[in-house]
Scaffold this active site. Structure first.
Site, PDB file in Angstrom:
ATOM      1  N   ASP A   1       0.864  -1.182   0.000  1.00  0.00           N
ATOM      2  CA  ASP A   1       0.000   0.000   0.000  1.00  0.00           C
ATOM      3  C   ASP A   1       0.902   1.234   0.000  1.00  0.00           C
ATOM      4  O   ASP A   1       1.778   1.351  -0.841  1.00  0.00           O
ATOM      5  CB  ASP A   1      -0.966  -0.059   1.198  1.00  0.00           C
TER       6      ASP A   1
ATOM      7  N   HIS B   1      -7.054  -6.263  -1.091  1.00  0.00           N
ATOM      8  CA  HIS B   1      -6.007  -5.259  -0.912  1.00  0.00           C
ATOM      9  C   HIS B   1      -4.965  -5.628   0.136  1.00  0.00           C
ATOM     10  O   HIS B   1      -3.839  -5.157   0.083  1.00  0.00           O
ATOM     11  CB  HIS B   1      -6.664  -3.925  -0.526  1.00  0.00           C
TER      12      HIS B   1
END
Length: 325
Positions: A102, A302
């Site tokens: 991320d 994610h």
């Protein structure tokens, strides 16, 4: 090899960072993303240490147990790369393999871009190398998704900060649950309709995903407890420097990463919807000429290294072995 993860603090560039560490050998730095902490790498410590590596995961500047500079301007990518540079030296090392997920990925990519003398190899999870700024300018996000796009919403001082800190456990349940894979349908950009609050768009999950436990939620909440109502202000300040990052790093436009690269992404990661397969492929071809592997994990959202720990660890060990082979 010590089987326990050890915790300590290191001062870098005037900021006190909490670090978690295990193992001995070549240094591997694990950089978390939003809204996480060192704990997001919990599954990678033991196997990487067992394979002969010194594994260090900091709470990055402004996050969790680390110090939170008050000035929002203190969270640019240049500051964050500076922290990685100083941390390598503070740990008594000359070089490291840098791995980021991320927001940690742009930090890892940019460290490799600007300081290849310190980086033996770089791995990015979720976010591809969108160089030189790390993330596209906000004007582009406005054009594509409107004023409700979460990166735009985060620009309002104090607003998302207060919402996310109101009930930290609920925040983690909602956000980690929202980005998880395994559901039906394609991932969608996070957009807040006019008149709604951020978390209105992320309902409390009826059940936690199978990779996430109540103890995990407690661990993340405990990491964030020290900053009280400002628990998320440091992390949000990273987003408040998106345009500044593009301005400051403009002189490095066109440069490519010269060290070996690994890229891992979940098939159901929202990043796929934001970047698109063509742009992702172009970014890797242009900025990662020494790409070792591009791994796409089916059914994965994610939270790459938490959702698919075995697969991510295997990819990292393969990459590390190639560097050391």
């Amino acid at each position: 090899m010590d089987n326990a993860v050890e915790h300590s603090h290191v001062e870098v560039n005037g900021v006190r960072l909490h670090i978690a560490e295990q193992g001995e050998g070549p240094l591997v730095l694990l950089l978390h993303g939003f809204p996480e902490s060192w704990y997001s790498w919990r599954h990678q410590f033991a196997p990487l240490a067992a394979a002969g590596y010194r594994v260090v995961a900091p709470d990055q500047r402004g996050y969790a147990r680390s110090e939170q500079p008050a000035d929002a301007d203190a969270y640019t990518l240049l500051h964050l790369v500076g922290d990685v540079t100083a941390l390598i030296h503070a740990l008594g090392e000359e070089r490291a393999v840098v791995v980021g997920h991320d927001w940690g990925a742009p930090v890892a990519w940019t460290t490799a871009l600007l300081r290849p003398d310190l980086v033996r190899g770089v791995a990015g999870l979720s976010v591809p190398p969108l160089l030189p700024g790390g993330l596209p300018p906000l004007r582009q996000a406005r054009e594509n998704y409107g004023e409700g796009f979460y990166q735009i919403y985060f620009q309002q001082p104090g607003v998302a900060d207060a919402e996310l800190a109101e009930d930290v456990r609920s925040t983690f349940r909602r956000i980690l649950g929202r980005g998880s894979g395994g559901g039906s349908g394609r991932p969608r950009p996070w957009v807040v309709p006019a008149g709604q609050r951020l978390l209105d768009t992320v309902p409390e999950p009826e059940h936690l995903p199978d990779w996430l436990t109540k103890d995990d939620i407690e661990a993340f909440a405990a990491d964030y407890a020290g900053h009280g109502g400002d628990a998320f202000t440091g992390p949000l300040n990273w987003y408040r420097n998106i345009d500044r990052n593009n301005e400051l790093l403009a002189p490095f436009g066109g440069l490519a990463i010269t060290v070996p690269v690994l890229y891992v992404v979940g098939e159901q990661d929202m990043v796929n919807a934001l970047v698109g397969p063509d742009r992702m492929r172009t970014a890797l071809e242009r900025f990662a000429p020494r790409l070792h592997r591009h791994v796409t994990l089916p059914g994965t959202g994610h939270w790459t290294q938490q959702e698919r720990p075995a697969e991510v660890t295997a990819a990292l060990l393969d990459f590390l072995g190639q560097l050391d082979g």
